[in-house]
Motif scaffolding. Structure first.
Motif, PDB file in Angstrom:
ATOM      1  N   LYS A  52       2.137 -14.967  49.907  1.00  0.00           N
ATOM      2  CA  LYS A  52       1.414 -14.196  50.925  1.00  0.00           C
ATOM      3  C   LYS A  52       1.858 -14.489  52.353  1.00  0.00           C
ATOM      4  N   ASP A  53       2.189 -15.750  52.661  1.00  0.00           N
ATOM      5  CA  ASP A  53       2.620 -16.036  54.029  1.00  0.00           C
ATOM      6  C   ASP A  53       4.151 -16.077  54.156  1.00  0.00           C
ATOM      7  N   GLN A 185       1.329 -12.588  39.298  1.00  0.00           N
ATOM      8  CA  GLN A 185       1.053 -13.085  40.657  1.00  0.00           C
ATOM      9  C   GLN A 185       1.559 -14.504  40.886  1.00  0.00           C
ATOM     10  N   GLU A 310     -10.246  -7.349  43.500  1.00  0.00           N
ATOM     11  CA  GLU A 310      -9.640  -8.602  43.948  1.00  0.00           C
ATOM     12  C   GLU A 310     -10.735  -9.648  44.063  1.00  0.00           C
ATOM     13  N   GLY A 313      -8.699 -14.199  45.610  1.00  0.00           N
ATOM     14  CA  GLY A 313      -7.253 -14.186  45.808  1.00  0.00           C
ATOM     15  C   GLY A 313      -6.480 -13.606  44.626  1.00  0.00           C
ATOM     16  N   ALA A 415       0.942 -18.785  45.283  1.00  0.00           N
ATOM     17  CA  ALA A 415       1.104 -17.465  45.903  1.00  0.00           C
ATOM     18  C   ALA A 415       0.469 -17.385  47.291  1.00  0.00           C
ATOM     19  N   GLU A 416      -0.404 -18.322  47.634  1.00  0.00           N
ATOM     20  CA  GLU A 416      -1.039 -18.320  48.956  1.00  0.00           C
ATOM     21  C   GLU A 416      -0.153 -18.983  50.001  1.00  0.00           C
TER      22      GLU A 416
END
Ligand code: GBH
Length: 453
Positions: A52-53, A185, A310, A313, A415-416
């Motif tokens: 994500k970032d 994911q 969702e 997350g 994933a975050e």
């Protein structure tokens, strides 16, 4: 200054094991050093749009180089044990075949540093970082991967077995199955939905074969770290209860029952699995010395709503026979996860009711939360509440032998990316400076108090 206790915690048994947890892919960095091979997470994070970032874990917290400082932080904290993971692609870069001595050297140094600090090393052999070459051959969807995993486990035990007492085979095969192979994911990014289930079976088989390999090397204390939470139905309506029951079988019982009872929870699921699994279940259900549970929060699940959702997350596509929902009426972490300490009591008491004598002693191998900031009062409240809930389960007769906080350090939250901070110790990713948070000082006081008379 030491942050104040809301009130002193109840006393845990003298021999209770207190620790903190991390994993290799989330903290080590140094992905091209010491002969390490690529992992699925190196490749996945390198693809655009996956994290994500937009970050990756090439450096992470640089623990590979900074482990002496991290061991000092552990020693200062006063934990009796440290749960870390060994990276398969560091030890066997091609997944099978030649063992990379330089990779084992790193864990050898780490184990020695821990023992010198009076801390018991608790290695996890697999925390999601499959060697990419293994993935290219089908990964956990194919049976051979379980066998290669066991050969790697043997190599680690051969090197560390003279000093490591407690072993963990797998971390959360449920999450890798669901997020990695089912929804795409997490690495390896496959979106197979129920076609992911062979990955569950082969991880469980890998667990059983690794137990055999560790036993053959003399290991006497082996567990697994499975993720579990109570599943709450969104309402009393039959459709919601049915959906919640399905979810519970898929994410809790599918991973507990082969290990504890030697069978899958139902025929529907068993039918989706490869071949005749009966012989495999004998391997999977070899006795364990303890059963590790990672607990974060309950799941609230209702009937499918005909649209994607969702939650916490995780994007849940439409077309599944259940729909997880946000839990209202509780505080939330900054990840959006509900803070429900009593869910831990419910989970543990429920485990004992369901599995009775088949359940070995339990260790909480992860529990923790994501919050910003160094003066992290919310994390103290979270941990305090969960330790009380754990104590309540023990008072109700559940045999729990240890508790590990996730995590020692802020780290690469999959994933975050680096946006979610789970550490007792803050990491400044620009300088890699470690700064103990208020929760670190609080936990140190808890450990002192529990150790004292
Ligand atoms: C663990 O996974 C991992 O072992 C660890 O590596 C990770 O850093 C840590 O936790 C923090 O995430 O009901 O749809 O909201 C935790 C896996 C993810 C399991 C969230 C429960 C709830 C999904 N958890 N999940 S939902």
């Amino acid at each position: 200054a030491v942050p104040e206790f809301p009130r002193p915690l109840p006393r845990f048994p003298k021999e209770f094991l207190w620790g903190v947890s991390t994993s290799a892919a989330q903290i080590e960095g140094a992905v091209e050093e010491g002969g390490r091979g690529a992992s699925t997470w190196d490749v996945f994070a390198g693809e655009s749009g996956r994290i994500k970032d937009g970050s990756d874990a090439r450096v992470a917290t640089d623990h590979y180089h900074r482990y002496p400082e991290d061991v000092r932080l552990l020693k200062e904290l006063g934990v009796g044990a440290y749960r870390f993971s060994v990276a398969w692609p560091r030890v066997v870069p091609d997944g099978r075949g030649a063992v990379n001595a330089a990779g084992l050297d790193f864990y050898d140094r780490l184990v020695d540093a821990l023992l010198a600090a009076g801390i018991a090393p608790v290695p996890t052999l697999f925390h999601w970082d499959t060697p990419q070459v293994v993935e290219d051959g089908g990964g956990w969807l194919v049976r051979e991967t379980a066998e290669w995993f066991a050969a790697y486990a043997d190599a680690v035990a051969a090197r560390l077995g003279d000093r490591v007492e407690r072993w963990i085979t797998l971390n959360e095969p449920a999450e890798l199955t669901l997020l990695g192979y089912g929804l795409g994911q997490h690495a390896p990014g496959r979106e197979l939905l129920f076609g992911a289930l062979p990955a569950a079976h082969h991880q469980l088989l890998g667990h059983g074969l690794a137990v055999q390999a560790l036993r053959a090397r003399g290991a006497r204390s082996i567990g697994i770290a499975n993720s579990h939470g109570p599943t709450w139905a969104a309402s009393d309506a039959a459709q919601d209860r049915h959906a919640a029951d399905f979810y519970d079988r898929l994410l809790n019982r599918l991973f507990a029952e082969p290990v504890l009872l030697g069978r899958y929870p139902d025929e529907d699921v068993a039918e989706l699995l490869p071949g005749n699994v009966d012989d495999d279940l004998k391997v999977i259900s070899q006795p364990l010395d303890w059963y590790g549970i990672n607990y974060y929060q309950p799941s609230l699940v209702g009937r499918p709503r005909g649209e994607a959702t969702e939650v916490g997350g995780t994007r849940i596509p439409e077309g599944l026979p259940f729909a997880p929902q946000d839990i209202e009426g509780y505080p939330r972490t900054d990840f959006g996860w509900a803070v429900v300490p009593e869910g831990l009591t419910e989970l543990l008491v429920g485990f004992r009711e369901r599995y009775g004598k088949r359940l070995p002693p339990i260790v909480i191998t992860e529990n923790g939360c994501s919050y910003e900031g160094i003066d992290d009062r919310e994390r103290i409240a979270y941990l305090d509440g969960h330790l009380r809930a754990l104590h309540a389960a023990m008072a109700a007769g559940v045999d729990v032998r240890g508790y590990f906080v996730w995590s020692l350090l802020d780290n690469f939250e999959w994933a975050e990316g680096y946006a979610r901070r789970f550490g007792l110790v803050h990491v400044d990713y620009a300088t890699l400076t470690r700064t103990p948070k208020s929760s670190y000082r609080w936990f140190r006081e808890v450990l002192r108090e529990q150790a004292g008379g």
